[in-house]
Design a protein around this motif. Structure first.
Motif, PDB file in Angstrom:
ATOM      1  N   GLN A  57      -2.280   0.097   1.882  1.00  0.00           N
ATOM      2  CA  GLN A  57      -0.985   0.283   1.150  1.00  0.00           C
ATOM      3  C   GLN A  57      -0.453  -0.993   0.249  1.00  0.00           C
ATOM      4  OE1 GLN A  57       1.765   2.029   4.017  1.00  0.00           O
ATOM      5  NE2 GLN A  57       1.108   3.959   3.717  1.00  0.00           N
ATOM      6  N   SER A  58       0.099  -1.027  -0.552  1.00  0.00           N
ATOM      7  CA  SER A  58       1.049  -2.016  -1.313  1.00  0.00           C
ATOM      8  C   SER A  58       1.812  -2.731  -0.434  1.00  0.00           C
ATOM      9  CB  SER A  58       1.658  -1.665  -2.472  1.00  0.00           C
ATOM     10  OG  SER A  58       0.849  -1.015  -3.400  1.00  0.00           O
ATOM     11  N   PRO A  59       1.811  -4.192  -0.165  1.00  0.00           N
ATOM     12  CA  PRO A  59       2.746  -4.908   0.656  1.00  0.00           C
ATOM     13  C   PRO A  59       4.143  -4.724   0.134  1.00  0.00           C
ATOM     14  CG  PRO A  59       1.688  -6.400  -1.094  1.00  0.00           C
ATOM     15  CD  PRO A  59       1.079  -4.913  -1.271  1.00  0.00           C
ATOM     16  N   ASP A  60       4.938  -4.795   1.350  1.00  0.00           N
ATOM     17  CA  ASP A  60       6.523  -4.703   0.914  1.00  0.00           C
ATOM     18  C   ASP A  60       6.712  -6.054   0.371  1.00  0.00           C
ATOM     19  OD1 ASP A  60       6.782  -2.227   2.125  1.00  0.00           O
ATOM     20  OD2 ASP A  60       7.222  -3.154   4.173  1.00  0.00           O
ATOM     21  N   ASP A  61       6.087  -7.151   0.757  1.00  0.00           N
ATOM     22  CA  ASP A  61       6.241  -8.636   0.080  1.00  0.00           C
ATOM     23  C   ASP A  61       5.006  -8.752  -0.664  1.00  0.00           C
ATOM     24  OD1 ASP A  61       6.392 -11.229  -0.665  1.00  0.00           O
ATOM     25  OD2 ASP A  61       7.475 -11.840   1.223  1.00  0.00           O
ATOM     26  N   PRO A  62       5.360  -8.853  -1.889  1.00  0.00           N
ATOM     27  CA  PRO A  62       3.867  -9.235  -2.943  1.00  0.00           C
ATOM     28  C   PRO A  62       3.335 -10.533  -2.630  1.00  0.00           C
ATOM     29  CG  PRO A  62       5.997  -9.431  -4.111  1.00  0.00           C
ATOM     30  CD  PRO A  62       6.261  -8.866  -2.822  1.00  0.00           C
ATOM     31  N   ALA A  63       3.997 -11.421  -1.818  1.00  0.00           N
ATOM     32  CA  ALA A  63       3.195 -12.702  -1.389  1.00  0.00           C
ATOM     33  C   ALA A  63       2.055 -12.322  -0.391  1.00  0.00           C
ATOM     34  CB  ALA A  63       4.100 -13.669  -0.935  1.00  0.00           C
ATOM     35  N   HIS A  64       2.352 -10.916   0.236  1.00  0.00           N
ATOM     36  CA  HIS A  64       1.097 -10.678   1.267  1.00  0.00           C
ATOM     37  C   HIS A  64      -0.105  -9.855   0.605  1.00  0.00           C
ATOM     38  CE1 HIS A  64       4.925 -11.053   3.947  1.00  0.00           C
ATOM     39  NE2 HIS A  64       4.479 -12.004   3.723  1.00  0.00           N
ATOM     40  N   THR A  65      -1.172  -9.684   1.174  1.00  0.00           N
ATOM     41  CA  THR A  65      -2.341  -9.156   0.779  1.00  0.00           C
ATOM     42  C   THR A  65      -2.025  -7.574   0.721  1.00  0.00           C
ATOM     43  OG1 THR A  65      -3.227 -10.856   1.643  1.00  0.00           O
ATOM     44  CG2 THR A  65      -4.629  -8.818   0.953  1.00  0.00           C
ATOM     45  N   ALA A  66      -1.544  -6.943   1.756  1.00  0.00           N
ATOM     46  CA  ALA A  66      -1.383  -5.554   1.796  1.00  0.00           C
ATOM     47  C   ALA A  66      -0.744  -5.287   3.167  1.00  0.00           C
ATOM     48  CB  ALA A  66      -2.768  -4.725   1.893  1.00  0.00           C
ATOM     49  N   LYS A  67       0.148  -3.853   3.089  1.00  0.00           N
ATOM     50  CA  LYS A  67       0.543  -3.337   4.197  1.00  0.00           C
ATOM     51  C   LYS A  67      -0.525  -2.308   4.887  1.00  0.00           C
ATOM     52  CE  LYS A  67       4.704  -0.306   5.410  1.00  0.00           C
ATOM     53  NZ  LYS A  67       5.737   0.171   4.832  1.00  0.00           N
ATOM     54  N   VAL A  68      -0.548  -2.232   6.029  1.00  0.00           N
ATOM     55  CA  VAL A  68      -1.669  -1.423   6.709  1.00  0.00           C
ATOM     56  C   VAL A  68      -0.865  -0.437   7.814  1.00  0.00           C
ATOM     57  CG1 VAL A  68      -3.578  -2.924   6.195  1.00  0.00           C
ATOM     58  CG2 VAL A  68      -2.468  -3.248   8.186  1.00  0.00           C
ATOM     59  N   ARG A  69      -1.530   0.763   8.000  1.00  0.00           N
ATOM     60  CA  ARG A  69      -1.258   1.633   9.138  1.00  0.00           C
ATOM     61  C   ARG A  69      -2.467   1.847   9.772  1.00  0.00           C
ATOM     62  NH1 ARG A  69       3.596   4.466   7.404  1.00  0.00           N
ATOM     63  NH2 ARG A  69       3.748   5.266   9.233  1.00  0.00           N
ATOM     64  N   ILE A  70      -2.345   1.931  11.161  1.00  0.00           N
ATOM     65  CA  ILE A  70      -3.537   2.092  11.759  1.00  0.00           C
ATOM     66  C   ILE A  70      -3.453   3.244  12.747  1.00  0.00           C
ATOM     67  CG2 ILE A  70      -5.023   1.035  13.568  1.00  0.00           C
ATOM     68  CD1 ILE A  70      -3.886  -1.696  12.572  1.00  0.00           C
ATOM     69  N   PHE A  71      -4.460   4.054  12.816  1.00  0.00           N
ATOM     70  CA  PHE A  71      -4.241   5.417  13.758  1.00  0.00           C
ATOM     71  C   PHE A  71      -5.485   5.597  14.465  1.00  0.00           C
ATOM     72  CE2 PHE A  71      -1.468   6.175  10.408  1.00  0.00           C
ATOM     73  CZ  PHE A  71      -0.466   7.192  10.742  1.00  0.00           C
ATOM     74  N   PHE A  72      -5.328   5.905  15.701  1.00  0.00           N
ATOM     75  CA  PHE A  72      -6.332   6.589  16.374  1.00  0.00           C
ATOM     76  C   PHE A  72      -6.600   7.836  15.936  1.00  0.00           C
ATOM     77  CE2 PHE A  72      -4.523   4.386  20.610  1.00  0.00           C
ATOM     78  CZ  PHE A  72      -5.419   3.297  20.592  1.00  0.00           C
ATOM     79  N   PRO A  73      -7.462   8.724  16.760  1.00  0.00           N
ATOM     80  CA  PRO A  73      -7.753  10.107  16.299  1.00  0.00           C
ATOM     81  C   PRO A  73      -6.411  10.872  16.315  1.00  0.00           C
ATOM     82  CG  PRO A  73      -9.529   9.445  17.326  1.00  0.00           C
ATOM     83  CD  PRO A  73      -8.648   8.131  17.410  1.00  0.00           C
ATOM     84  N   THR A  74      -5.785  10.429  17.458  1.00  0.00           N
ATOM     85  CA  THR A  74      -4.576  11.207  17.988  1.00  0.00           C
ATOM     86  C   THR A  74      -3.078  10.706  17.787  1.00  0.00           C
ATOM     87  OG1 THR A  74      -4.723  10.092  20.224  1.00  0.00           O
ATOM     88  CG2 THR A  74      -5.710  12.079  19.956  1.00  0.00           C
ATOM     89  N   ALA A  75      -3.163   9.470  17.568  1.00  0.00           N
ATOM     90  CA  ALA A  75      -1.604   8.811  17.106  1.00  0.00           C
ATOM     91  C   ALA A  75      -1.765   7.638  16.340  1.00  0.00           C
ATOM     92  CB  ALA A  75      -1.064   8.495  18.533  1.00  0.00           C
ATOM     93  N   GLU A  76      -0.614   7.075  15.897  1.00  0.00           N
ATOM     94  CA  GLU A  76      -0.610   5.906  15.151  1.00  0.00           C
ATOM     95  C   GLU A  76      -0.195   4.863  16.315  1.00  0.00           C
ATOM     96  OE1 GLU A  76       1.621   3.707  11.181  1.00  0.00           O
ATOM     97  OE2 GLU A  76       2.532   5.572  11.999  1.00  0.00           O
TER      98      GLU A  76
END
Length: 305
Positions: A57-76
């Motif tokens: 996703q787009s980063p909250d702080d534009p100085a950073h590369t990206a915001k990421v979310r990580i998921f198992f098949p069953t949960a974040e």
């Protein structure tokens, strides 16, 4: 038949902690995920059915590369190592498709900010991240005894532990039960056995166990089981490798700056190699670094649920 009106997002897959295609730990990377809900991300992760899927996703702080979310098949989950390594290499290669380079990727993960150094030399892409949380003990949990652990793994009590290494629970974002075993044969024999496996997980307050032993052509060889999280066995677990630093400290295996080569996934036919560097002072861990490679495998587009 494809639906021409369906909205899709780009994705790529890669194998992480390996330089050989179809080794290591597979990862799915979904880009342009800003508008996805948690339910949609979970559905896509379940569709890929890999140990982890990472959403960019787009980063909250534009100085950073990206915001990421990580998921198992069953949960974040708040943090994971092989998605961090794989995603950082993927994003860096998009910016530098040819030639050697040395750059910094900064990922906003739920566990915190994760800086990742990424470089390519003679076609070999590597990345190293600094763990966002220094691993530490978990309060209020009981480490199961060796008899119960042995029953949960189908091994014998006397094969658990070596030197000063004893079972313990540690946390650094996620948490793991660490179980040292004496030999490679014992490591190969181990399998989760119900109902004792569930008893062990509940007692320790975890859903994952990381087994390790001294290895051949490496410092330690490991296996990681997490069937209740939808991962019967994981070929390479970067977060568990980072948190292993606390287990090594408690076992008297750290002095100053230490580097360990870890092999995992061998018994699954997906061998992986992880480099763990731990900087310590006295009985305190100062910095934990995890390094590995990744190999691109596929790319395409996936429908939004």
């Amino acid at each position: 038949m494809s639906d021409p009106t369906a909205i899709t997002l780009p994705f790529a897959t890669c194998d992480v902690f390996t330089e050989v295609a179809f080794g290591g730990n597979p990862l799915a990377i979904v880009e342009g995920a800003d508008a996805l809900s948690v339910a949609q991300m979970q559905t896509i992760a379940r569709e890929f059915n890999l140990s982890e899927t990472i959403f960019v996703q787009s980063p909250d702080d534009p100085a950073h590369t990206a915001k990421v979310r990580i998921f198992f098949p069953t949960a974040e989950i708040p943090f994971a190592g092989h998605p961090t390594i794989g995603c950082a290499i993927h994003l860096a290669l998009k910016d530098a498709p040819d030639g050697d380079f040395d750059t910094q990727v900064t990922l906003e993960e739920q566990a915190g900010l994760v800086p990742v150094k990424v470089w390519r030399t003679e076609g070999r892409a590597m990345a190293e991240f600094r763990a966002p949380v220094i691993p530490h003990a978990v309060e209020g949990v009981t480490t199961p005894g060796t008899d119960l652990l042995a029953g949960a793994l189908g091994i014998t009590p006397e094969t658990i532990g070596f030197g000063r290494h004893r079972p313990a629970v540690w946390q650094g974002g996620p948490r793991f039960l660490y179980i040292p075993v004496r030999t490679l044969d014992t490591l190969a024999q181990a399998r989760p056995q119900e109902p004792r496996w569930s008893e062990v997980m509940e007692m320790a307050g975890v859903d994952s166990a990381y087994l390790y032993t001294p290895g051949d052509a490496c410092d330690l060889r490991a296996r990681m089981f997490s069937p209740t999280a939808g991962i019967p066995e994981d070929p390479a677990t970067g977060s568990a490798s980072a948190i292993l630093a606390a287990q090594l400290m408690a076992s008297g295996a750290l002095t100053g700056t230490n580097q360990f080569t870890l092999h995992q996934g061998v018994e699954m036919g997906r061998p992986s190699e992880i480099t763990l560097t731990v900087l310590s002072e006295g009985d305190r861990i100062e910095t934990v670094l995890v390094r590995g490679s990744a190999v691109p495998i596929s790319q395409g587009r996936i429908r939004i649920p």
